[in-house]
Design a protein around this motif. Sequence first.
Motif, PDB file in Angstrom:
ATOM      1  N   VAL A 556       0.842  -1.185   0.000  1.00 39.73           N
ATOM      2  CA  VAL A 556       0.000   0.000   0.000  1.00 39.73           C
ATOM      3  C   VAL A 556       0.886   1.247   0.000  1.00 39.73           C
ATOM      4  O   VAL A 556       1.758   1.403   0.848  1.00 39.73           O
ATOM      5  CB  VAL A 556      -0.931   0.019   1.232  1.00 39.73           C
ATOM      6  CG1 VAL A 556      -1.849   1.238   1.169  1.00 39.73           C
ATOM      7  CG2 VAL A 556      -1.762  -1.254   1.278  1.00 39.73           C
ATOM      8  N   LEU A 557       0.642   2.132  -0.970  1.00 34.47           N
ATOM      9  CA  LEU A 557       1.394   3.375  -1.122  1.00 34.47           C
ATOM     10  C   LEU A 557       0.460   4.562  -0.932  1.00 34.47           C
ATOM     11  O   LEU A 557      -0.763   4.407  -0.888  1.00 34.47           O
ATOM     12  CB  LEU A 557       2.031   3.433  -2.516  1.00 34.47           C
ATOM     13  CG  LEU A 557       2.823   2.193  -2.958  1.00 34.47           C
ATOM     14  CD1 LEU A 557       3.252   2.351  -4.413  1.00 34.47           C
ATOM     15  CD2 LEU A 557       4.038   1.971  -2.056  1.00 34.47           C
ATOM     16  N   ASP A 558       1.032   5.746  -0.823  1.00 37.08           N
ATOM     17  CA  ASP A 558       0.174   6.927  -0.715  1.00 37.08           C
ATOM     18  C   ASP A 558      -0.358   7.319  -2.096  1.00 37.08           C
ATOM     19  O   ASP A 558      -0.086   6.647  -3.094  1.00 37.08           O
ATOM     20  CB  ASP A 558       0.904   8.084  -0.031  1.00 37.08           C
ATOM     21  CG  ASP A 558       1.993   8.721  -0.907  1.00 37.08           C
ATOM     22  OD1 ASP A 558       2.142   8.329  -2.081  1.00 37.08           O
ATOM     23  OD2 ASP A 558       2.698   9.615  -0.417  1.00 37.08           O
ATOM     24  N   GLY A 561       1.980   7.458  -4.957  1.00 35.58           N
ATOM     25  CA  GLY A 561       2.733   6.255  -5.279  1.00 35.58           C
ATOM     26  C   GLY A 561       3.998   6.107  -4.464  1.00 35.58           C
ATOM     27  O   GLY A 561       4.864   5.295  -4.798  1.00 35.58           O
ATOM     28  N   LEU A 562       4.105   6.855  -3.353  1.00 36.32           N
ATOM     29  CA  LEU A 562       5.289   6.795  -2.501  1.00 36.32           C
ATOM     30  C   LEU A 562       5.065   5.841  -1.340  1.00 36.32           C
ATOM     31  O   LEU A 562       3.943   5.690  -0.838  1.00 36.32           O
ATOM     32  CB  LEU A 562       5.628   8.183  -1.948  1.00 36.32           C
ATOM     33  CG  LEU A 562       5.959   9.267  -2.980  1.00 36.32           C
ATOM     34  CD1 LEU A 562       6.165  10.615  -2.289  1.00 36.32           C
ATOM     35  CD2 LEU A 562       7.203   8.899  -3.780  1.00 36.32           C
ATOM     36  N   LYS A 563       6.136   5.215  -0.898  1.00 40.64           N
ATOM     37  CA  LYS A 563       6.074   4.340   0.263  1.00 40.64           C
ATOM     38  C   LYS A 563       5.732   5.162   1.494  1.00 40.64           C
ATOM     39  O   LYS A 563       6.223   6.275   1.673  1.00 40.64           O
ATOM     40  CB  LYS A 563       7.428   3.646   0.456  1.00 40.64           C
ATOM     41  CG  LYS A 563       7.455   2.633   1.586  1.00 40.64           C
ATOM     42  CD  LYS A 563       8.827   1.980   1.677  1.00 40.64           C
ATOM     43  CE  LYS A 563       8.877   0.979   2.824  1.00 40.64           C
ATOM     44  NZ  LYS A 563      10.217   0.336   2.926  1.00 40.64           N
ATOM     45  N   MET A 564       4.864   4.626   2.337  1.00 34.74           N
ATOM     46  CA  MET A 564       4.456   5.369   3.533  1.00 34.74           C
ATOM     47  C   MET A 564       5.561   5.350   4.583  1.00 34.74           C
ATOM     48  O   MET A 564       6.184   4.312   4.820  1.00 34.74           O
ATOM     49  CB  MET A 564       3.177   4.767   4.125  1.00 34.74           C
ATOM     50  CG  MET A 564       1.967   4.919   3.226  1.00 34.74           C
ATOM     51  SD  MET A 564       0.463   4.329   4.025  1.00 34.74           S
ATOM     52  CE  MET A 564      -0.663   4.354   2.627  1.00 34.74           C
ATOM     53  N   SER A 565       5.806   6.504   5.185  1.00 35.45           N
ATOM     54  CA  SER A 565       6.805   6.605   6.246  1.00 35.45           C
ATOM     55  C   SER A 565       6.456   7.765   7.165  1.00 35.45           C
ATOM     56  O   SER A 565       5.836   8.743   6.749  1.00 35.45           O
ATOM     57  CB  SER A 565       8.208   6.811   5.665  1.00 35.45           C
ATOM     58  OG  SER A 565       8.328   8.086   5.078  1.00 35.45           O
ATOM     59  N   LYS A 566       6.882   7.654   8.418  1.00 35.74           N
ATOM     60  CA  LYS A 566       6.613   8.715   9.395  1.00 35.74           C
ATOM     61  C   LYS A 566       7.313  10.008   8.995  1.00 35.74           C
ATOM     62  O   LYS A 566       6.791  11.102   9.202  1.00 35.74           O
ATOM     63  CB  LYS A 566       7.066   8.265  10.786  1.00 35.74           C
ATOM     64  CG  LYS A 566       6.208   7.155  11.373  1.00 35.74           C
ATOM     65  CD  LYS A 566       6.683   6.786  12.773  1.00 35.74           C
ATOM     66  CE  LYS A 566       5.802   5.678  13.367  1.00 35.74           C
ATOM     67  NZ  LYS A 566       6.269   5.283  14.720  1.00 35.74           N
ATOM     68  N   SER A 567       8.517   9.882   8.430  1.00 34.14           N
ATOM     69  CA  SER A 567       9.276  11.078   8.066  1.00 34.14           C
ATOM     70  C   SER A 567       8.579  11.886   6.978  1.00 34.14           C
ATOM     71  O   SER A 567       8.646  13.111   6.961  1.00 34.14           O
ATOM     72  CB  SER A 567      10.690  10.685   7.601  1.00 34.14           C
ATOM     73  OG  SER A 567      10.621   9.823   6.475  1.00 34.14           O
ATOM     74  N   LEU A 568       7.891  11.183   6.065  1.00 32.41           N
ATOM     75  CA  LEU A 568       7.165  11.887   4.999  1.00 32.41           C
ATOM     76  C   LEU A 568       5.782  12.348   5.468  1.00 32.41           C
ATOM     77  O   LEU A 568       5.147  13.180   4.822  1.00 32.41           O
ATOM     78  CB  LEU A 568       7.000  10.969   3.784  1.00 32.41           C
ATOM     79  CG  LEU A 568       8.273  10.612   3.000  1.00 32.41           C
ATOM     80  CD1 LEU A 568       7.952   9.615   1.889  1.00 32.41           C
ATOM     81  CD2 LEU A 568       8.911  11.862   2.420  1.00 32.41           C
ATOM     82  N   GLY A 569       5.332  11.800   6.575  1.00 33.32           N
ATOM     83  CA  GLY A 569       4.015  12.173   7.099  1.00 33.32           C
ATOM     84  C   GLY A 569       2.864  11.720   6.224  1.00 33.32           C
ATOM     85  O   GLY A 569       1.800  12.339   6.217  1.00 33.32           O
ATOM     86  N   ASN A 570       3.067  10.636   5.489  1.00 37.16           N
ATOM     87  CA  ASN A 570       2.039  10.193   4.538  1.00 37.16           C
ATOM     88  C   ASN A 570       1.399   8.866   4.930  1.00 37.16           C
ATOM     89  O   ASN A 570       0.833   8.166   4.096  1.00 37.16           O
ATOM     90  CB  ASN A 570       2.647  10.082   3.133  1.00 37.16           C
ATOM     91  CG  ASN A 570       3.759   9.036   3.062  1.00 37.16           C
ATOM     92  OD1 ASN A 570       4.278   8.593   4.085  1.00 37.16           O
ATOM     93  ND2 ASN A 570       4.132   8.656   1.868  1.00 37.16           N
ATOM     94  N   ASP A 607       1.104  -2.915  -6.537  1.00 38.32           N
ATOM     95  CA  ASP A 607       1.029  -1.970  -5.420  1.00 38.32           C
ATOM     96  C   ASP A 607      -0.200  -1.084  -5.599  1.00 38.32           C
ATOM     97  O   ASP A 607      -0.576  -0.742  -6.725  1.00 38.32           O
ATOM     98  CB  ASP A 607       2.294  -1.112  -5.355  1.00 38.32           C
ATOM     99  CG  ASP A 607       3.522  -1.934  -4.949  1.00 38.32           C
ATOM    100  OD1 ASP A 607       3.328  -3.050  -4.439  1.00 38.32           O
ATOM    101  OD2 ASP A 607       4.648  -1.464  -5.152  1.00 38.32           O
ATOM    102  N   VAL A 608      -0.827  -0.721  -4.494  1.00 40.16           N
ATOM    103  CA  VAL A 608      -2.077   0.049  -4.536  1.00 40.16           C
ATOM    104  C   VAL A 608      -1.916   1.347  -3.765  1.00 40.16           C
ATOM    105  O   VAL A 608      -1.071   1.456  -2.877  1.00 40.16           O
ATOM    106  CB  VAL A 608      -3.248  -0.773  -3.963  1.00 40.16           C
ATOM    107  CG1 VAL A 608      -3.458  -2.023  -4.792  1.00 40.16           C
ATOM    108  CG2 VAL A 608      -2.996  -1.155  -2.500  1.00 40.16           C
ATOM    109  N   MET A 609      -2.713   2.339  -4.119  1.00 37.87           N
ATOM    110  CA  MET A 609      -2.583   3.661  -3.519  1.00 37.87           C
ATOM    111  C   MET A 609      -3.831   4.035  -2.715  1.00 37.87           C
ATOM    112  O   MET A 609      -4.942   3.643  -3.055  1.00 37.87           O
ATOM    113  CB  MET A 609      -2.321   4.709  -4.610  1.00 37.87           C
ATOM    114  CG  MET A 609      -0.992   4.523  -5.316  1.00 37.87           C
ATOM    115  SD  MET A 609      -0.634   5.798  -6.548  1.00 37.87           S
ATOM    116  CE  MET A 609      -1.777   5.358  -7.833  1.00 37.87           C
ATOM    117  N   ILE A 610      -3.608   4.814  -1.670  1.00 37.61           N
ATOM    118  CA  ILE A 610      -4.703   5.306  -0.850  1.00 37.61           C
ATOM    119  C   ILE A 610      -4.313   6.667  -0.286  1.00 37.61           C
ATOM    120  O   ILE A 610      -3.135   6.952  -0.070  1.00 37.61           O
ATOM    121  CB  ILE A 610      -5.044   4.317   0.300  1.00 37.61           C
ATOM    122  CG1 ILE A 610      -6.355   4.720   0.982  1.00 37.61           C
ATOM    123  CG2 ILE A 610      -3.901   4.229   1.298  1.00 37.61           C
ATOM    124  CD1 ILE A 610      -6.859   3.690   1.977  1.00 37.61           C
ATOM    125  N   GLY A 611      -5.301   7.504  -0.078  1.00 36.17           N
ATOM    126  CA  GLY A 611      -5.069   8.840   0.465  1.00 36.17           C
ATOM    127  C   GLY A 611      -6.385   9.577   0.584  1.00 36.17           C
ATOM    128  O   GLY A 611      -7.456   9.032   0.254  1.00 36.17           O
TER     129      GLY A 611
END
Length: 930
Positions: A556-558, A561-570, A607-611
Amino acid sequence: MGHALNKILKDIINRYKLLQNYKVRFVPGWDCHGLPIELKVLQSMDQDARKELTPLKLREKAAKFAKETVNIQMKSFKRYGIWADWNNPYLTLSPEYEAAQIEVFGQMTMKGYIYRGRKPVHWSPSSRTALAEAELEYPEGHVSTSIYAIFKIISAPPASYGLFEEFLSDLCLAIWTTTPWTIPANAAVAVNPKLLYVVAEVHSILKDTALSKEKQANLSRALKAGQTKAFVVVASELVSTLESKWGVKLMVKKTFHGSALENFRYLHPVSGKECPVVLGGDYITTQSGTGLVHTAPGHGQEDYATGLKYGLPILSPVDDEGKFTEEAGQFSGLDVLGSGNAAVVKYLDEQLSLILEEPYKHKYPYDWRTKKPTIFRATEQWFASVDGFRQTAMDAINEVNWIPAQAVNRIIAMTSSRSDWCISRQRTWGVPIPVFYHVHSKEPLITEETIAHIKAIVSNKGSDAWWYMSTEELLPHKYRDKASEYQKGTDTMDVWFDSGSSWAAVLGKRDGLSFPADLYLEGTDQHRGWFQSSLLTSIASTGKAPYSCVITHGFVLDEKGLKMSKSLGNIVDPEIVISGGKNIKNEPAYGADVLRLWVSSVDYAGDVMIGPQILRQMSDMYRKLRGTLRFLLSNLHDWKIENAVSYSELPKLDKYALFQLENIADAIRDSYENYQFYKIFQIIQRFAIVDLSNFYFDVAKDRLYVGGTSSYTRRSCQTILAAHLLSIVRVIAPILPHLAEDVWQNLPFGYVKEDGSVAKFVFELKWPGVNEKWLAMPADDVDFWRIILELRSEVNKVLENARTGKLIGSSLEAKVYLHASDGATATRLQEMCTAINDADALHRILITSQVEILSSLDNELVTSIPYSGRYTDKRTGEIWIGATRAGGMKCERCWNYSPQVGSFVEHPTLCARCFSVIDVQPLPAAAGVS
């Protein structure tokens, strides 16, 4: 979010199978040893507390941590709407599971697939344990210190001496490595016998080189430029690359195949011992380096294989903490990934062996728990010999249904290249490897009797017994008189052996489940993890794959299409999606069904996206679907089963609606069967919005609201609405169980099951059965209704132009003219205009007050009609469309325009139809049905 995707996919499948009357139930499970529990427990304690931590105390704390984590995840999964046997999940830490796992280990041992050996494995200094490939991750941005170095040749074999005699006194082997710390363990230099190599004379450093003065000085010292001649052996293809890299000129003196270098001897740059040049394999290429590979059998898989071939010593002067041992001499005690690495580079430079040092960015294995680098290190470990059953596994792979189909290529590639599986770990937390070692000889004791005895103990007391029971108690009766000669091992099993035994611990031990499993479902990374470990243990034990079908989903990506991470806040938190965040405006509470709808909407094969934007779209779709169901419920408030109109007496429009419904249900069934849930989403979306809301419901409103509560047209329409409600609520139930149950609890009529009882809950139903009668609509009629719908769209375009031109407001203010060039089409259109059944009347379907079919088009008529258009189809040819204002006056009740308005003294503002509804008196002879 990955957990939500995985668990909801499983739940959708499970709920669909239930509606299909399969006796299945999702058994939730947790690989409790797979969590980074031991590390987290240790990190939560200070240094003094760690010293007092006995194995049993650590296991107690780890078990408590695991169970707390399971409860947290279980609560989340329940909130997602997952329907499972929550009171009886499987846990890898439960005694019955551990006993089944030991049984699998025993079966593999008795078949000769388990052995103990000393060979290089992935080792985590930060965790102080061996790791499997599946326990590694390769983060971006890792930079290693790479070096080019030279090893001085001191002799050549008789067969090659003459070829190299003139160079031998000044000849060196040039190597390249990204792990300088492995140089002390060097045992050979390997070359590819098929590659071309050269002896190149090193000329002075080029003036235009980009090397710093310091590196130029290092290079000069290493190659002894300006003092004596210097010759190096490198791959022919790399000469120009190395010239540019080193900033020198390399003059080729001789060319030869790598096989000519076998059994040359060189001086080890650290120990001073003589070492051989050996022939390696295809792993030696010219893609990087020099074409010659520094070989340390104790620190690399290919190096180890080459070392076995030549009987090289397996040196590994590194301890569990990743520090050099006394075997490494002057480097003893230094951290190989830190100061030790730097010390080796410095030493090589001082010994005039370093050509060049530079940073090298590449993928490097990290411990997935500690997020710190690992090393390759030879240690005594337990292995599963994959070679012993690899071909059986490969054959079994081809018998499994892999979804998506290309996933089979991934599992084949990983299994075909799989080296022997290191199954032992140096941890306290986990299932013990049930083996005893002789106190003096260190030979392992592992027999069918010892394994069976330990399995029985673990089944009764759990694996903690291995730590608190004595060796005498753990040994079977026949060995107890020799208990003092043995000590129990301290290794535990790889967590992938834990999870990979689930087929035996779950399928083989629970009522209602059978082997092999119908389906395994996990992420793409599990081709090297659970899918593969399950396959290997099952093949080794039973000769069969543990599953008939395997579904793989992506990550699951944002929204970008970016990998989710705390640093990116996504990061998108499923709990916030369901219950809302602190800022309700930015993070509204969508509920579990919107999250589940999103899962159904994506093609999980990749890979799938959500936001936020995607969730808003899902929420809109959910509301539209909910609106569709509300319409059905509200218009069935007075419906009774006995009011249903038989199929033979239904209007043609309603028969077509049932034909569509049955085809939709069939298409959705196929999509469920093929696990293509995104197609279900697309089908439902189009059906609810286009086929129902934009057409059938739009047309039906007149019949439902105007025709009279007990009229034939209303009850025939309600018959169709009831059929749609009962089908739609079932086909969406696996995806939207809360919405489906909400509908069912507000069902205005009782639904009687085949056994005569009333269904209280939606999942008491079965999947809608195939209705052959509904599907039997003649193909010619189906195609004609297609034409009518397309014609309706073109008519609406003409009416919209008339509305824009202020000719009409509502479409009921219009009269439509149609002229078909095809005679058969004109006849059928005329039949619809004069239909006895009001529901099939063309003006009702077009939602206009009147429709007239023109036999011909004369210029005067065409000129008098202000708005027109055309529809063309292969079957009908061209149909001309015209629109004017409708004749007559507006009916106060139904808003249709009719010449009959004003004909009824009692109700002068009503049309004939409305008059007949509100007045039981017979119509005047002059008044016809509009």
